[in-house]
Design an enzyme around this catalytic site. Structure first.
Site, PDB file in Angstrom:
ATOM      1  N   CYS A  82     -34.280  -4.767  14.203  1.00 20.16           N
ATOM      2  CA  CYS A  82     -33.387  -3.626  14.405  1.00 20.16           C
ATOM      3  C   CYS A  82     -32.243  -3.843  15.397  1.00 20.16           C
ATOM      4  O   CYS A  82     -31.087  -3.548  15.070  1.00 20.16           O
ATOM      5  CB  CYS A  82     -34.190  -2.392  14.786  1.00 20.16           C
ATOM      6  SG  CYS A  82     -35.303  -2.612  16.160  1.00 20.16           S
ATOM      7  N   LYS A 141     -32.226   7.324  16.878  1.00 17.55           N
ATOM      8  CA  LYS A 141     -32.535   6.074  17.578  1.00 17.55           C
ATOM      9  C   LYS A 141     -31.271   5.325  17.990  1.00 17.55           C
ATOM     10  O   LYS A 141     -30.300   5.248  17.230  1.00 17.55           O
ATOM     11  CB  LYS A 141     -33.386   5.191  16.657  1.00 17.55           C
ATOM     12  CG  LYS A 141     -33.596   3.766  17.146  1.00 17.55           C
ATOM     13  CD  LYS A 141     -34.493   3.003  16.207  1.00 17.55           C
ATOM     14  CE  LYS A 141     -34.579   1.529  16.596  1.00 17.55           C
ATOM     15  NZ  LYS A 141     -35.574   0.791  15.797  1.00 17.55           N
ATOM     16  N   HIS A 143     -31.496   2.063  20.695  1.00 25.28           N
ATOM     17  CA  HIS A 143     -32.102   0.731  20.859  1.00 25.28           C
ATOM     18  C   HIS A 143     -31.076  -0.385  21.042  1.00 25.28           C
ATOM     19  O   HIS A 143     -31.254  -1.511  20.575  1.00 25.28           O
ATOM     20  CB  HIS A 143     -33.025   0.402  19.669  1.00 25.28           C
ATOM     21  CG  HIS A 143     -34.099  -0.588  20.032  1.00 25.28           C
ATOM     22  ND1 HIS A 143     -35.003  -1.092  19.119  1.00 25.28           N
ATOM     23  CD2 HIS A 143     -34.431  -1.167  21.230  1.00 25.28           C
ATOM     24  CE1 HIS A 143     -35.823  -1.930  19.716  1.00 25.28           C
ATOM     25  NE2 HIS A 143     -35.497  -2.000  21.002  1.00 25.28           N
ATOM     26  N   HIS A 350     -32.983  -2.752   8.046  1.00 33.86           N
ATOM     27  CA  HIS A 350     -33.488  -4.019   7.492  1.00 33.86           C
ATOM     28  C   HIS A 350     -34.644  -3.684   6.565  1.00 33.86           C
ATOM     29  O   HIS A 350     -34.926  -2.505   6.300  1.00 33.86           O
ATOM     30  CB  HIS A 350     -33.936  -4.987   8.598  1.00 33.86           C
ATOM     31  CG  HIS A 350     -34.826  -4.365   9.621  1.00 33.86           C
ATOM     32  ND1 HIS A 350     -36.138  -4.024   9.353  1.00 33.86           N
ATOM     33  CD2 HIS A 350     -34.594  -3.987  10.903  1.00 33.86           C
ATOM     34  CE1 HIS A 350     -36.673  -3.469  10.434  1.00 33.86           C
ATOM     35  NE2 HIS A 350     -35.754  -3.422  11.380  1.00 33.86           N
ATOM     36  N   LYS A 374     -39.383  -7.617   6.951  1.00 31.36           N
ATOM     37  CA  LYS A 374     -38.851  -7.499   8.310  1.00 31.36           C
ATOM     38  C   LYS A 374     -39.177  -8.745   9.137  1.00 31.36           C
ATOM     39  O   LYS A 374     -40.293  -9.262   9.097  1.00 31.36           O
ATOM     40  CB  LYS A 374     -39.456  -6.257   8.980  1.00 31.36           C
ATOM     41  CG  LYS A 374     -39.089  -6.089  10.432  1.00 31.36           C
ATOM     42  CD  LYS A 374     -39.762  -4.860  11.032  1.00 31.36           C
ATOM     43  CE  LYS A 374     -39.427  -4.712  12.519  1.00 31.36           C
ATOM     44  NZ  LYS A 374     -40.045  -3.502  13.110  1.00 31.36           N
TER      45      LYS A 374
END
Length: 586
Positions: A82, A141, A143, A350, A374
């Site tokens: 991510c 989100k 991140h 992803h 992933k």
């Protein structure tokens, strides 16, 4: 009279020129600047969505975007995890250019309280559109880092990267937020702390025994100090789960913490309420809203209305709830009269996580026919994601595009549609998708795409101009475990280098045009153009690598990705970080 005739002739010419210019402009793009609603799922597999072939998970609202707009079938993330993928999405650049990589196995930012993050020098599409008068918002989100030198400098904060408004998690929803057995950090850290405690305890016993038997000429002071250290290590290990929940699992509105730790039964309605409020406030536009879902990352927090409703357990429940959220957001768009003036985009950061298994249950996504998932830098299952665009009356409904495209393409597409200019002082790897979306171009502008795993190019694809074939070259691939499996079971994600990665010489070659599932490896015996294709791709990889700046600092290396207590955001006095939730008198 002649002078008057000349005047009207000049007027007519001027009108004709202006109309022709306007027609030229309209042929290249829409006449007015749209609003943008960008929807990104977390860890969603391309095979989890109905319009990409899933017949058992119900996703009618996402499918409606495909029916009413354009579907991309070869839409590629710039990374298979991510943090680097999201950095590339926002900046239109491979994450290696911004330093959003590592070379030590730390694939993503590990804590909220680390100094690493998206550098302030990077330019996001939000920053450009903000300067062009757009109201920009991010809900969900992030991140991509928070602070650099203090717990309140917010150098990596969304508001420092072009967003006027932020509400959501500065970090990421993780299994550790629910203290799941599927743990990203807690279990591993507890094992290390337990080992340290055992060593310290042994040292205490040794020092005490040596003192009592007079075999060691030491005082009681070393034994007492080591005992205190052992007690501290034991306490940290015992309370580690709670510490992680408080440290990383909280909500912020702009620069203020609003809920620490999060109460997950409230999170979905809070996010939807925030989306509704943003659309209502900015409906007179123009606006850009990036809704970055916490779904469908483990621990798959799902409200009771959707629990047990799907045919695929908790993961399916979570996907169907996210689809319902998409429907609620699209409904609000319609309610505010914004549907016809808003370009909607849906994707995932992803592919789905194949290794998210526990007790015979699958808690990660399905990537359809595509190999891998992933964390796998090159295999299609980790990087091929949904890509849906809808703009009623502007984009053709039901159009399907099989050309190679990238999440990085959203950057120049959004920037130029919003009246901005793509930066000229840095390399931009994304390409404007608009001609492809409206049908004025038949071919993608991407001739080559590079597929990174940390700092290494694991694979590359070549979209051959003469003939249209798409070749894929793999230089290294992870070793699946156990042998014959399709993932690296028993660990969080597959590694990028080391003994569990196979380097291929000659590299593996696939023809994705005929074999998108990457089942049939081509050899010099089966493909006459083998050596020519491999050599052509290698030249381009070398050229790409030579164009990278060697001075970019790795934001996710050990130095910038290690927790620092003075960077820890805390609603209260550290380490007692606690906030009463908004709108909750209890």
């Amino acid at each position: 009279m002649l002078r008057l005739d000349r005047f009207w002739t000049c007027v007519a010419v001027a009108l004709a020129v202006s109309l022709s210019l306007k027609m030229c402009t309209c042929s290249d793009g829409p006449g007015s600047r749209p609003n943008f609603l960008l929807l990104m799922a977390d860890d969603l597999g391309i095979g989890d969505v109905g319009c990409y072939g899933n017949g058992t998970i119900r996703t009618p609202n996402i499918d409606r975007l495909a029916e009413e707009g354009v579907k991309l079938t070869q839409h590629i993330a710039a990374a298979s995890v991510c943090t680097p993928s999201r950095a590339a999405f926002l900046t239109g650049r491979y994450p290696v250019r911004s330093g959003m990589i590592s070379c030590n196995g730390y694939r993503v930012l590990q804590w909220t309280g680390v100094p690493g993050g998206l550098p302030p020098s990077e330019i996001t599409f939000a920053k450009i559109l903000q300067e062009k008068g757009y109201t920009t918002g991010l809900i969900g989100k992030w991140h991509l880092g928070l602070n650099c030198k203090s717990s309140s400098d917010h150098c990596h904060h969304p508001l420092n990267h072009g967003f006027n408004h932020f509400y959501g998690m500065p970090f990421s929803l993780m299994g550790d937020c629910h203290q799941w057995e599927l743990s990203e950090r807690r279990v591993g850290l507890q094992h290390k702390l337990t080992f340290c405690f055992q060593i310290l305890a042994f040292a205490v016993v040794t020092l005490a025994a040596g003192r009592l038997t007079h075999l060691l000429p030491v005082s009681w002071t070393p034994a007492i100090l080591v005992a205190m250290l052992a007690t501290t290590v034991f306490s940290i290990s015992y309370f580690l789960g709670d510490l992680l929940v408080h440290a990383d699992c909280f909500l912020m509105r702009n620069h203020d913490i609003t809920e620490q730790p999060m109460r997950f039964e409230r999170t979905t309605p809070l996010l939807l309420k925030e989306v509704s409020s943003f659309l209502k406030r900015t409906k007179h536009g123009p606006f850009l809203l990036f809704v970055s879902f916490l779904h469908v990352h483990t621990p798959l927090v799902t409200t009771k209305d959707f629990l047990g409703k799907s045919r695929h357990g908790l993961y399916g429940d979570n996907v169907e709830e996210m689809d319902w959220m998409v429907g609620q957001i699209l409904g609000k768009l319609e309610e505010e009269g914004l549907t016809s003036s808003t370009l909607v985009y849906f994707t995932s950061d992803h592919g789905g996580s194949l290794e998210s298994q526990l007790g015979g249950h699958q808690y990660g996504g399905w990537n359809g026919i595509y190999k891998g998932g992933k964390g796998m830098g090159g295999w299609e299952g980790g990087i091929r994601v949904p890509g849906l665009f809808r703009w009623p009356g502007v984009l053709p409904a039901g159009r399907v595009i099989h050309e190679p495209t990238s999440l990085m393409d959203v950057f120049p597409t959004v920037v130029q549609l919003g009246g901005g200019e793509v930066p000229q002082d840095r390399a931009i790897d994304g390409r404007d998708l608009w001609p492809l979306l409206v049908g004025t171009a038949r071919r993608s502008e991407h001739e080559f795409l590079f597929h990174y795993c940390e700092y290494l190019v694991h694979a590359a694809r070549w979209h051959q101009r003469d003939g249209g074939r798409v070749w894929k070259v793999h230089y290294m691939t992870p070793v699946f475990q156990p042998e014959g499996a399709g993932a690296c079971y028993g660990r969080g994600v597959c590694p990028c280098f080391g003994e569990n990665v196979t380097q291929h010489d000659p590299p593996l070659l696939f023809d994705l045009t005929r074999d998108p599932a990457e089942r049939h490896v081509l050899t010099p015996d089966t493909e006459p153009a083998f050596y020519a294709v491999v050599a052509r791709v290698q030249r381009e990889v070398d050229r790409h690598r030579q164009g990278l700046s060697p001075s970019v600092f790795q934001q996710m290396g050990s130095y910038l990705n290690t927790w620092r207590p003075w960077l820890q955001p805390c609603c209260g006095t550290f380490p007692l970080c606690w906030c009463q939730p908004e709108d909750d008198p209890q």
